[in-house]
Design a protein around this motif. Structure first.
Motif, mmCIF file in Angstrom:
data_model
loop_
_atom_site.group_PDB
_atom_site.id
_atom_site.type_symbol
_atom_site.label_atom_id
_atom_site.label_comp_id
_atom_site.label_asym_id
_atom_site.label_seq_id
_atom_site.Cartn_x
_atom_site.Cartn_y
_atom_site.Cartn_z
ATOM 1 N N ILE A 1 -20.231 -37.630 -4.232
ATOM 2 C CA ILE A 1 -20.643 -38.605 -3.207
ATOM 3 C C ILE A 1 -19.457 -38.980 -2.328
ATOM 4 N N LEU A 2 -18.292 -39.211 -2.932
ATOM 5 C CA LEU A 2 -17.104 -39.532 -2.147
ATOM 6 C C LEU A 2 -16.712 -38.380 -1.235
ATOM 7 N N LYS B 1 -16.705 -38.831 7.349
ATOM 8 C CA LYS B 1 -15.664 -39.611 8.014
ATOM 9 C C LYS B 1 -14.785 -38.701 8.878
ATOM 10 N N ILE B 2 -14.400 -37.545 8.342
ATOM 11 C CA ILE B 2 -13.592 -36.598 9.128
ATOM 12 C C ILE B 2 -14.385 -36.088 10.331
ATOM 13 N N ARG B 3 -15.654 -35.802 10.101
ATOM 14 C CA ARG B 3 -16.496 -35.339 11.200
ATOM 15 C C ARG B 3 -16.616 -36.411 12.283
ATOM 16 N N GLU C 1 -8.875 -44.939 5.940
ATOM 17 C CA GLU C 1 -10.095 -44.788 5.140
ATOM 18 C C GLU C 1 -10.156 -43.405 4.503
ATOM 19 N N ILE C 2 -9.751 -42.381 5.255
ATOM 20 C CA ILE C 2 -9.737 -41.022 4.707
ATOM 21 C C ILE C 2 -8.763 -40.927 3.538
ATOM 22 N N PHE D 1 -17.576 -42.822 12.365
ATOM 23 C CA PHE D 1 -16.387 -43.436 12.929
ATOM 24 C C PHE D 1 -16.739 -44.218 14.194
ATOM 25 N N ILE D 2 -17.637 -43.644 15.001
ATOM 26 C CA ILE D 2 -18.074 -44.326 16.205
ATOM 27 C C ILE D 2 -19.333 -43.656 16.689
ATOM 28 N N SER D 3 -20.254 -44.407 17.195
ATOM 29 C CA SER D 3 -21.507 -43.838 17.653
ATOM 30 C C SER D 3 -21.371 -43.299 19.065
#
Length: 471
Positions: free
Chosen positions: A265-266, A273-275, A307-308, A465-467
């Motif tokens: 899951i992590l 998150k990277i994407r 966060e990464i 990360f951002i929409s």
């Protein structure tokens, strides 16, 4: 208008899954502790040899007192050892009688077994030739209607035996499951050999000094057996160090499953998150240079990278916590990956061992070990094939009902704490050692929590990360 579907069944399934996962964690930790407790002073640091009564040389396959003295004085002089033999007879006091299992033992027997004396003392070396006995509290109640009987006498085989101690009965789950329905009397082995013409010393227990899996303990015992003219093939040899290791290994495997769920899951969160950062940078670089983007969005990029790094650190920490070296007994490992003859020989040896041990009666310690192993095997099976499926099925049903993430998180957290308290209480009720491993509990909790976050609220778990709309 169609009525709204009730959420109670889904939450019930989810609760059952959490209960199984939590209970298996609590019970699994207590079983190795119980095995160690049943081993008396030496705990699991012992190795046993029990005569296979259907061996080719039935009389020569059992031990004699001369064999025991030779082992004590020569081959095993630096080791504690105990020996035992079993018989059954009627124990009597005046008009009261009760069927009893008689164990003929030496003075070291209580150092290898859990014998909780309520009063008096166990058999001593000086009493080897005396008609003395240690009885359990069930026999004391059956014959005397009380347990204050030290110094009184009972009749066995038509002779009077003085009671030197009263042992408490094992009321735990394991004691109940291994109860043969008879009261127990311990008397000196030499006396029982005189009273029972057909009796034989059939069980030998030796302390071990090597806690590893090198086979040194078995080699020491096999050499000792050979020195008194006995064939080790006529005995069932169990190294309790290895037995305890294999039992504990099932706990490690259960933890590995829970930790792997959390890591997977992590890893999904990390990938998303990277994407998210990648898409953010691509959108910003459409009309900005790298230097402008870094200067204008440095804080946001730093937080994203933090966060990464945090996710990677948690994954590494989990992996360090759950990784372990799998131990497989050497006799189960072929020299080649595909070796048909190896498995054919293994199958043939198993058949021969089964035929040889027909009529074999396991001693009390081995019966307890078998029960513990059976419980541990079922515990692992139910954890993987019942606990996790029920938990995931409940989450799936709750997701279909579009329940709020916070509500599900609170329910899971509260119910897991309740299940942990209930599990501990049940262990106390069945008189099992309440061993609570904090790391194991946290593993299960983190796996449940992360699965809920990812499964119920996918957009929250995606860690975007951002929409697109914010650009």
């Amino acid at each position: 208008m169609k009525p709204a579907q009730s959420a109670y069944p889904a939450y019930l399934i989810l609760a059952l899954g959490i209960l199984v996962l939590t209970w298996s964690t609590v019970l699994g930790s207590s079983l190795p502790a119980k095995l160690a407790g049943l081993g008396g002073l030496h705990k699991a640091n012992k190795i046993t040899a029990t005569w296979l009564s259907n061996s080719n040389q039935p009389e020569e396959g059992s031990f004699s007192l001369k064999d025991m003295r030779q082992l004590t004085q020569y081959n095993l002089r630096d080791y504690d050892l105990a020996y035992a033999m079993e018989a059954s007879t009627s124990a009597a006091y005046q008009k009261n009688q009760s069927q009893a299992q008689v164990l003929g033992v030496n003075d070291r027997y209580d150092q290898f077994h859990q014998i909780n004396l309520r009063s008096g003392y166990f058999l001593t070396f000086e009493q080897e030739n005396q008609q003395v006995a240690v009885i359990d509290e069930d026999l004391a109640q059956a014959l005397f209607q009380n347990c204050n009987v030290v110094g009184r006498k009972i009749e066995l085989y038509g002779r009077e035996f003085k009671i030197t101690g009263v042992a408490g009965a094992d009321r735990s789950l394991i004691g109940t499951l291994t109860d043969r329905g008879y009261c127990t009397v311990y008397i000196p082995a030499k006396i029982l050999l005189e009273l029972e013409a057909d009796s034989r010393i059939t069980s030998l227990e030796v302390e071990t000094k090597d806690a590893g899996t090198t086979g040194l303990n078995a080699a020491v015992l096999e050499t000792a057996l050979a020195s008194i003219g006995q064939d080790p093939a006529n005995y069932k040899i169990i190294d309790y160090n290895v037995a305890g290791l294999l039992m504990e290994q099932e706990n490690l495997l259960r933890n590995f499953v829970a930790g792997t769920v959390a890591i997977v899951i992590l890893f999904g969160l990390l990938r998303r998150k990277i994407r998210g950062i990648y898409h953010f940078c691509r959108l910003r670089l459409r009309d900005k240079y790298w230097s402008e983007m870094i200067k204008g969005d440095a804080v946001r990029l730093m937080l994203g990278m933090a966060e990464i790094l945090a996710l990677v650190a948690v994954m590494l920490l989990l992996w360090k916590l759950i990784r372990f070296t799998l131990y497989i007994p050497p006799e189960n490992i072929p020299d080649e990956l595909i070796d048909v003859s190896f498995w054919a020989d293994r199958f043939k040896n198993e058949i021969q061992a089964w035929l040889q041990s027909a009529g074999y009666v396991a001693p009390p310690g081995e019966v307890q070990l078998n029960i513990l192993n059976t419980i541990q095997n079922w515990n692992l099976f139910l954890n993987i094939f019942l606990g996790w499926p029920l938990f995931l099925l409940g989450l799936y049903q709750i997701k279909l009902l579009k329940e709020k993430l916070l509500k599900v998180e609170v329910f899971c957290s509260v119910f897991m704490l309740a299940a942990l308290s209930l599990g501990t209480t049940l262990l106390l009720i069945i008189k099992m050692p309440p061993v609570i491993e904090t790391g194991e509990v946290l593993l299960v909790f983190s796996s449940i929590f992360l699965t809920v976050v990812t499964f119920i609220e996918r957009r929250t778990a995606d860690g975007e990360f951002i929409s697109e709309k914010s650009i």
